[in-house]
Design a protein around this motif. Sequence first.
Motif, PDB file in Angstrom:
ATOM      1  N   PRO A 295       0.799  -1.225   0.000  1.00  0.00           N
ATOM      2  CA  PRO A 295       0.000   0.000   0.000  1.00  0.00           C
ATOM      3  C   PRO A 295       0.833   1.276   0.000  1.00  0.00           C
ATOM      4  O   PRO A 295       0.537   2.196  -0.740  1.00  0.00           O
ATOM      5  CB  PRO A 295      -0.813  -0.114   1.280  1.00  0.00           C
ATOM      6  CG  PRO A 295      -0.972  -1.568   1.461  1.00  0.00           C
ATOM      7  CD  PRO A 295       0.293  -2.198   0.953  1.00  0.00           C
ATOM      8  N   ASN A 296       1.872   1.329   0.823  1.00  0.00           N
ATOM      9  CA  ASN A 296       2.573   2.597   0.907  1.00  0.00           C
ATOM     10  C   ASN A 296       3.933   2.586   0.227  1.00  0.00           C
ATOM     11  O   ASN A 296       4.761   3.461   0.431  1.00  0.00           O
ATOM     12  CB  ASN A 296       2.661   3.052   2.362  1.00  0.00           C
ATOM     13  CG  ASN A 296       1.257   3.313   2.890  1.00  0.00           C
ATOM     14  OD1 ASN A 296       0.408   3.824   2.170  1.00  0.00           O
ATOM     15  ND2 ASN A 296       0.995   2.911   4.114  1.00  0.00           N
ATOM     16  N   ASN A 297       4.151   1.551  -0.591  1.00  0.00           N
ATOM     17  CA  ASN A 297       5.383   1.494  -1.366  1.00  0.00           C
ATOM     18  C   ASN A 297       5.074   0.852  -2.717  1.00  0.00           C
ATOM     19  O   ASN A 297       5.566  -0.219  -3.040  1.00  0.00           O
ATOM     20  CB  ASN A 297       6.439   0.698  -0.593  1.00  0.00           C
ATOM     21  CG  ASN A 297       7.802   0.792  -1.247  1.00  0.00           C
ATOM     22  OD1 ASN A 297       8.022   1.666  -2.095  1.00  0.00           O
ATOM     23  ND2 ASN A 297       8.697  -0.111  -0.897  1.00  0.00           N
TER      24      ASN A 297
ATOM     25  N   ILE B  24      -6.740   2.088   2.877  1.00  0.00           N
ATOM     26  CA  ILE B  24      -5.792   1.122   2.305  1.00  0.00           C
ATOM     27  C   ILE B  24      -4.567   1.879   1.786  1.00  0.00           C
ATOM     28  O   ILE B  24      -3.434   1.547   2.114  1.00  0.00           O
ATOM     29  CB  ILE B  24      -6.437   0.310   1.150  1.00  0.00           C
ATOM     30  CG1 ILE B  24      -7.544  -0.593   1.684  1.00  0.00           C
ATOM     31  CG2 ILE B  24      -5.389  -0.498   0.386  1.00  0.00           C
ATOM     32  CD1 ILE B  24      -7.077  -1.803   2.463  1.00  0.00           C
ATOM     33  N   ILE B  25      -4.809   2.878   0.976  1.00  0.00           N
ATOM     34  CA  ILE B  25      -3.698   3.674   0.465  1.00  0.00           C
ATOM     35  C   ILE B  25      -3.635   4.971   1.264  1.00  0.00           C
ATOM     36  O   ILE B  25      -4.659   5.635   1.467  1.00  0.00           O
ATOM     37  CB  ILE B  25      -3.871   3.943  -1.045  1.00  0.00           C
ATOM     38  CG1 ILE B  25      -3.934   2.580  -1.771  1.00  0.00           C
ATOM     39  CG2 ILE B  25      -2.721   4.791  -1.587  1.00  0.00           C
ATOM     40  CD1 ILE B  25      -4.184   2.665  -3.241  1.00  0.00           C
ATOM     41  N   ASP B  26      -2.448   5.287   1.739  1.00  0.00           N
ATOM     42  CA  ASP B  26      -2.253   6.442   2.602  1.00  0.00           C
ATOM     43  C   ASP B  26      -2.826   7.711   1.966  1.00  0.00           C
ATOM     44  O   ASP B  26      -2.639   7.963   0.772  1.00  0.00           O
ATOM     45  CB  ASP B  26      -0.751   6.620   2.831  1.00  0.00           C
ATOM     46  CG  ASP B  26      -0.463   7.498   4.029  1.00  0.00           C
ATOM     47  OD1 ASP B  26       0.092   6.982   5.009  1.00  0.00           O
ATOM     48  OD2 ASP B  26      -0.815   8.700   3.977  1.00  0.00           O
ATOM     49  N   SER B  27      -3.504   8.518   2.766  1.00  0.00           N
ATOM     50  CA  SER B  27      -4.143   9.706   2.207  1.00  0.00           C
ATOM     51  C   SER B  27      -3.121  10.767   1.792  1.00  0.00           C
ATOM     52  O   SER B  27      -3.477  11.759   1.159  1.00  0.00           O
ATOM     53  CB  SER B  27      -5.149  10.296   3.197  1.00  0.00           C
ATOM     54  OG  SER B  27      -4.495  10.600   4.396  1.00  0.00           O
ATOM     55  N   ASN B  28      -1.841  10.554   2.125  1.00  0.00           N
ATOM     56  CA  ASN B  28      -0.814  11.467   1.623  1.00  0.00           C
ATOM     57  C   ASN B  28      -0.506  11.232   0.149  1.00  0.00           C
ATOM     58  O   ASN B  28       0.051  12.083  -0.516  1.00  0.00           O
ATOM     59  CB  ASN B  28       0.486  11.327   2.424  1.00  0.00           C
ATOM     60  CG  ASN B  28       0.317  11.854   3.829  1.00  0.00           C
ATOM     61  OD1 ASN B  28      -0.377  12.852   4.022  1.00  0.00           O
ATOM     62  ND2 ASN B  28       0.902  11.185   4.792  1.00  0.00           N
ATOM     63  N   PHE B  29      -0.844  10.039  -0.335  1.00  0.00           N
ATOM     64  CA  PHE B  29      -0.702   9.763  -1.759  1.00  0.00           C
ATOM     65  C   PHE B  29      -1.935  10.312  -2.480  1.00  0.00           C
ATOM     66  O   PHE B  29      -3.055  10.169  -1.973  1.00  0.00           O
ATOM     67  CB  PHE B  29      -0.655   8.257  -2.030  1.00  0.00           C
ATOM     68  CG  PHE B  29       0.619   7.580  -1.599  1.00  0.00           C
ATOM     69  CD1 PHE B  29       1.656   7.379  -2.506  1.00  0.00           C
ATOM     70  CD2 PHE B  29       0.779   7.130  -0.301  1.00  0.00           C
ATOM     71  CE1 PHE B  29       2.825   6.734  -2.120  1.00  0.00           C
ATOM     72  CE2 PHE B  29       1.943   6.491   0.096  1.00  0.00           C
ATOM     73  CZ  PHE B  29       2.970   6.292  -0.807  1.00  0.00           C
TER      74      PHE B  29
END
Length: 280
Positions: free
Chosen positions: A125-127, A201-206
């Motif tokens: 998710p974050n990579n 699931i996917i960081d809201s910074n993305f």
Amino acid sequence: MKKTILILFLWTNVIAVELPPLHHPVGISPPQKMQLPNEFELDKDGLLQCVTCHGIKDIADLPFDEVDVKANHFFNGGPYQQLTDFCYRCHKKKSAQRLNIHKMYNVGKIDKKNCDYCHLEAPEPNNPPEKLEFRLPKEKLCWGCHLKTPHLNALTHNRKVSAEMLKIIKISEQKHKVILPLGAENRVICITCHTAHEAGIIDSNFASGKQVRGGDVSKGVIYRSHAWDRVYQADKKERISKLNLNQNHKLSYQRLEQEVLLRLSAKNGILCRACHQFKD
Ligand code: HEC
Ligand code: HEC
Ligand code: HEC
Ligand code: HEC
Ligand code: HEC
Ligand code: HEC
């Protein structure tokens, strides 16, 4: 104790709370996936009304303690051996439910099995990897499980965006720190407006993780009735009658109460304005 009950009873009468405590919600529209039996009639706006469930016609006008809850037709289609038999006439039994792959958490942990429906390999998710690989072209990822026409405007939106709109989209992506991915030939596709991922699931910074939050994917989209419906019905009467919809899918002007899996909110028009410019 007796006194409190009496006061409560008077109070419910005075401000016309029409439902017994802990009662099933009414005035809401069944989600698209829910198929009601034909004899369970919705009101003219397509919402649950008393007689959708109860066979007692004037139930709303009776004091609760005068309602014959033992009558065969207290529940439409009754009597039912078990209360749950009645529930399952509208709600699906767990065992018969389609797997909602957008429910991506299992007891708080990400359920990687679900990722495989679309991704060749579940991305971190974050990579995320440089290049995402899908089982199907992204234009077709949602088909099969969903129709090409899951709702009115989906098909009319499957168009190429003009050069002018493309510029607006790019500006909107930056302004809202969001992605609005287009398909081949810069066409609007399902994932232009929708994300497939449950919020979190996917960081809201993305930018890919920026989406409307607060909705519950297991409940889906929920609509409520709106006073404008009468205007809408009158305006669209002819067009709607040509569509020949069945009674479970009455068209009506409703207010979005809960949004899910959307990149930007449609409720307040931000999604629409990410592409369309309306004159004030
Ligand atoms: C989605 C189905 C549904 C709709 C719509 C519905 N009801 Fe009910 N109602 C129920 C169920 C289920 C129960 C029984 C609850 C239980 O026994 O736990 C019930 C029970 C009742 C009772 C008996 C309460 C009691 O405690 O004895 C009354 C009175 C009642 N409903 C009135 C209404 C009225 C008035 C409306 C419309 C404003 C309405 N209901 C709409 C499902 C519905
Ligand atoms: C006439 C169809 C119908 C029947 C019968 C029915 N329901 Fe529902 N129910 C709905 C609809 C429509 C909703 C709102 C959409 C949703 O949450 O899926 C709903 C929502 C719910 C919710 C979520 C409520 C909330 O506030 O989030 C629960 C819990 C529920 N129903 C339980 C039951 C139970 C238990 C029974 C049987 C006693 C029952 N339902 C019978 C149509 C029905
Ligand atoms: C229904 C299809 C579908 C499912 C299921 C799905 N994805 Fe995706 N995923 C996509 C699409 C389409 C994209 C590209 C567009 C986007 O980022 O939303 C994507 C992109 C991603 C990205 C890249 C984000 C970025 O910034 O580039 C990650 C990470 C990801 N998914 C993780 C997951 C995980 C983890 C799961 C399982 C829990 C999952 N996905 C399940 C369709 C899906
Ligand atoms: C493997 C099947 C599957 C795939 C692939 C899939 N979905 Fe779903 N989706 C479901 C199921 C099941 C639900 C729960 C509601 C239902 O049963 O229709 C759902 C619910 C939804 C909802 C919420 C609707 C509601 O009110 O419950 C949206 C929006 C949605 N999907 C969009 C998409 C998009 C966009 C894609 C493609 C990126 C996609 N789905 C791919 C199975 C799928
Ligand atoms: C122009 C934007 C847009 C496009 C394109 C789009 N949708 Fe939607 N969709 C919405 C909005 C807005 C809603 C209602 C709010 C929500 O999803 O929370 C919605 C709702 C849904 C629902 C729930 C339907 C309901 O009423 O319960 C499903 C399922 C869905 N979309 C699937 C799709 C699929 C599959 C595609 C591609 C064929 C698609 N959408 C294309 C904007 C769009
Ligand atoms: C990703 C960009 C995008 C988003 C977001 C979007 N639209 Fe559109 N819309 C289009 C494109 C492209 C067309 C095709 C015609 C055109 O180029 O104007 C279109 C056409 C339309 C039409 C005319 C449809 C027809 O019958 O010909 C309406 C009405 C409309 N959009 C309303 C909306 C509403 C309401 C929303 C928000 C829920 C929305 N749009 C969100 C890009 C978008």
